[in-house]
Design a protein around this motif. Sequence first.
Motif, PDB file in Angstrom:
ATOM      1  N   GLY A   1      49.420  56.904  49.370  1.00  0.00           N
ATOM      2  CA  GLY A   1      50.350  57.889  48.506  1.00  0.00           C
ATOM      3  C   GLY A   1      50.151  57.731  47.075  1.00  0.00           C
ATOM      4  O   GLY A   1      50.759  58.481  46.101  1.00  0.00           O
ATOM      5  N   ILE A   2      49.991  56.483  46.490  1.00  0.00           N
ATOM      6  CA  ILE A   2      50.209  56.091  44.928  1.00  0.00           C
ATOM      7  C   ILE A   2      48.792  55.571  44.689  1.00  0.00           C
ATOM      8  O   ILE A   2      48.388  54.487  45.364  1.00  0.00           O
ATOM      9  N   SER A   3      48.105  55.913  43.786  1.00  0.00           N
ATOM     10  CA  SER A   3      46.794  55.066  43.253  1.00  0.00           C
ATOM     11  C   SER A   3      47.362  53.978  42.576  1.00  0.00           C
ATOM     12  O   SER A   3      48.422  53.982  41.662  1.00  0.00           O
ATOM     13  N   ALA A   4      46.586  52.743  42.863  1.00  0.00           N
ATOM     14  CA  ALA A   4      46.638  51.576  41.802  1.00  0.00           C
ATOM     15  C   ALA A   4      45.227  51.505  41.453  1.00  0.00           C
ATOM     16  O   ALA A   4      44.451  51.374  42.751  1.00  0.00           O
ATOM     17  N   ILE A   5      44.935  51.058  40.358  1.00  0.00           N
ATOM     18  CA  ILE A   5      43.339  50.786  39.990  1.00  0.00           C
ATOM     19  C   ILE A   5      43.481  49.419  39.354  1.00  0.00           C
ATOM     20  O   ILE A   5      44.028  49.135  38.476  1.00  0.00           O
ATOM     21  N   LEU A   6      42.402  48.734  39.842  1.00  0.00           N
ATOM     22  CA  LEU A   6      42.246  47.502  39.421  1.00  0.00           C
ATOM     23  C   LEU A   6      40.816  47.621  38.686  1.00  0.00           C
ATOM     24  O   LEU A   6      39.716  47.822  39.263  1.00  0.00           O
ATOM     25  N   ILE A   7      40.973  47.174  37.276  1.00  0.00           N
ATOM     26  CA  ILE A   7      39.552  47.020  36.588  1.00  0.00           C
ATOM     27  C   ILE A   7      39.340  45.229  36.432  1.00  0.00           C
ATOM     28  O   ILE A   7      40.179  44.844  35.997  1.00  0.00           O
ATOM     29  N   ALA A   8      38.222  44.801  36.934  1.00  0.00           N
ATOM     30  CA  ALA A   8      37.940  43.685  37.027  1.00  0.00           C
ATOM     31  C   ALA A   8      36.962  43.159  35.841  1.00  0.00           C
ATOM     32  O   ALA A   8      35.891  43.795  35.674  1.00  0.00           O
ATOM     33  N   GLY A   9      37.062  42.072  35.255  1.00  0.00           N
ATOM     34  CA  GLY A   9      36.084  41.367  34.306  1.00  0.00           C
ATOM     35  C   GLY A   9      36.158  40.111  34.319  1.00  0.00           C
ATOM     36  O   GLY A   9      37.246  39.384  34.614  1.00  0.00           O
ATOM     37  N   PRO A  10      35.091  39.629  33.481  1.00  0.00           N
ATOM     38  CA  PRO A  10      35.134  38.140  33.569  1.00  0.00           C
ATOM     39  C   PRO A  10      36.225  37.447  32.647  1.00  0.00           C
ATOM     40  O   PRO A  10      36.391  36.555  32.885  1.00  0.00           O
ATOM     41  N   ALA A  11      36.831  38.094  31.754  1.00  0.00           N
ATOM     42  CA  ALA A  11      37.968  37.737  30.839  1.00  0.00           C
ATOM     43  C   ALA A  11      39.181  37.725  31.412  1.00  0.00           C
ATOM     44  O   ALA A  11      40.240  37.444  30.922  1.00  0.00           O
ATOM     45  N   GLY A  12      39.214  38.704  32.605  1.00  0.00           N
ATOM     46  CA  GLY A  12      40.297  38.975  33.214  1.00  0.00           C
ATOM     47  C   GLY A  12      40.311  40.336  33.959  1.00  0.00           C
ATOM     48  O   GLY A  12      39.526  40.759  33.938  1.00  0.00           O
ATOM     49  N   HIS A  13      41.606  40.379  34.565  1.00  0.00           N
ATOM     50  CA  HIS A  13      41.760  41.832  35.245  1.00  0.00           C
ATOM     51  C   HIS A  13      42.929  42.630  34.619  1.00  0.00           C
ATOM     52  O   HIS A  13      43.826  41.950  34.113  1.00  0.00           O
ATOM     53  N   VAL A  14      42.667  43.780  34.885  1.00  0.00           N
ATOM     54  CA  VAL A  14      43.747  44.954  34.516  1.00  0.00           C
ATOM     55  C   VAL A  14      44.178  45.392  35.663  1.00  0.00           C
ATOM     56  O   VAL A  14      43.286  46.426  36.397  1.00  0.00           O
ATOM     57  N   LEU A  15      45.412  45.639  36.187  1.00  0.00           N
ATOM     58  CA  LEU A  15      46.070  46.497  37.111  1.00  0.00           C
ATOM     59  C   LEU A  15      46.780  47.590  36.495  1.00  0.00           C
ATOM     60  O   LEU A  15      47.802  47.380  35.740  1.00  0.00           O
ATOM     61  N   ILE A  16      46.391  48.789  36.839  1.00  0.00           N
ATOM     62  CA  ILE A  16      47.111  50.047  36.401  1.00  0.00           C
ATOM     63  C   ILE A  16      47.822  50.701  37.554  1.00  0.00           C
ATOM     64  O   ILE A  16      47.420  51.016  38.587  1.00  0.00           O
ATOM     65  N   ASP A  17      49.221  50.595  37.467  1.00  0.00           N
ATOM     66  CA  ASP A  17      50.194  50.878  38.719  1.00  0.00           C
ATOM     67  C   ASP A  17      50.180  50.089  39.475  1.00  0.00           C
ATOM     68  O   ASP A  17      49.223  49.286  39.994  1.00  0.00           O
TER      69      ASP A  17
END
Length: 80
Positions: A47-63
């Motif tokens: 029901g709810i999107s959560a997006i993970l953007i993974a990268g070598p310097a760290g990761h970002v989680l949106i929601d």
Amino acid sequence: MATLDAARAGADSGTAWAQDCTDWDDWDKRARPFHVYGDTYHVGTCGISAILIAGPAGHVLIDSGTRNGARVVLSNIRTL
């Protein structure tokens, strides 16, 4: 970089998510994570999107959704 390659290999396609979830599904219903594009993954619930953007310097989680949904998101990230 090996961690990102492992995440790509372990992520399902969006097809598996579509089979697990329906329109207007429960916000906290468990859904399998899937690869979106590049280093981006859907790790949310049905029901709810959560997006993970993974990268070598760290990761970002949106929601992360609701409190119970956050547990699903964390579990989905761990499966990658």
